[in-house]
Design a protein around this motif. Structure first.
Motif, short mmCIF file in Angstrom:
data_model
loop_
_atom_site.label_atom_id
_atom_site.label_comp_id
_atom_site.label_asym_id
_atom_site.label_seq_id
_atom_site.Cartn_x
_atom_site.Cartn_y
_atom_site.Cartn_z
N LEU A 8 50.48 37.07 32.92
CA LEU A 8 51.83 37.58 32.69
C LEU A 8 52.52 36.82 31.56
O LEU A 8 53.11 37.41 30.66
N THR A 9 52.43 35.50 31.57
CA THR A 9 53.00 34.69 30.50
C THR A 9 52.34 35.03 29.16
O THR A 9 53.02 35.19 28.15
N ALA A 10 51.02 35.16 29.17
CA ALA A 10 50.29 35.49 27.94
C ALA A 10 50.73 36.85 27.39
O ALA A 10 50.87 37.02 26.18
N ALA A 11 50.98 37.81 28.28
CA ALA A 11 51.41 39.14 27.84
C ALA A 11 52.74 39.05 27.08
O ALA A 11 52.91 39.70 26.05
N TYR A 12 53.66 38.24 27.58
CA TYR A 12 54.95 38.09 26.89
C TYR A 12 54.79 37.32 25.58
O TYR A 12 55.36 37.67 24.56
N LEU A 13 54.00 36.26 25.60
CA LEU A 13 53.83 35.45 24.40
C LEU A 13 53.14 36.22 23.28
O LEU A 13 53.44 36.04 22.11
N LEU A 14 52.21 37.10 23.65
CA LEU A 14 51.46 37.86 22.65
C LEU A 14 52.13 39.19 22.31
O LEU A 14 51.63 39.93 21.46
N GLY A 15 53.23 39.50 22.98
CA GLY A 15 53.94 40.75 22.69
C GLY A 15 53.22 41.99 23.18
O GLY A 15 53.38 43.07 22.62
#
Length: 99
Positions: A8-15
């Protein structure tokens, strides 16, 4: 991504494009689908202003466990991991208005 970063964090960081509204849990591209009984009709003023934490996982639509404290909040999806206020607010998604 650093080791230990949740999906979930990666999804936000990578857009990454999200599939569900994080405040109502409704699919974002649900043409012809009526909101489920008891579903939120739209986001609150606080949610639109970024003051309310997301209650639903934007990747799968599941209800998240949210912990609010004086310094912010954390939200955890049972499938996709967790995210905190610092990451979410920096990259808060712009969502179409529901209604």
């Amino acid at each position: 991504m650093p080791h230990g970063t949740s999906e979930l964090t990666a999804a936000y960081l990578l857009g990454q494009e999200i599939s569900y509204d994080p405040h109502s849990g409704q699919p974002l591209r649900a043409e012809g689908i009526k909101p489920a009984r008891g579903a939120l009709a739209g986001r609150s003023v606080g949610a639109r202003a970024g003051l309310e934490p997301p209650r639903f996982c934007p990747l799968c639509g599941r209800r998240m466990q949210v912990q609010v404290d004086p310094m912010g909040w954390t939200a955890a999806c049972s499938r996709h991991g967790d995210i905190d206020a610092t990451i979410y607010l920096d990259r808060m998604p712009t969502l179409p208005e529901q209604g």
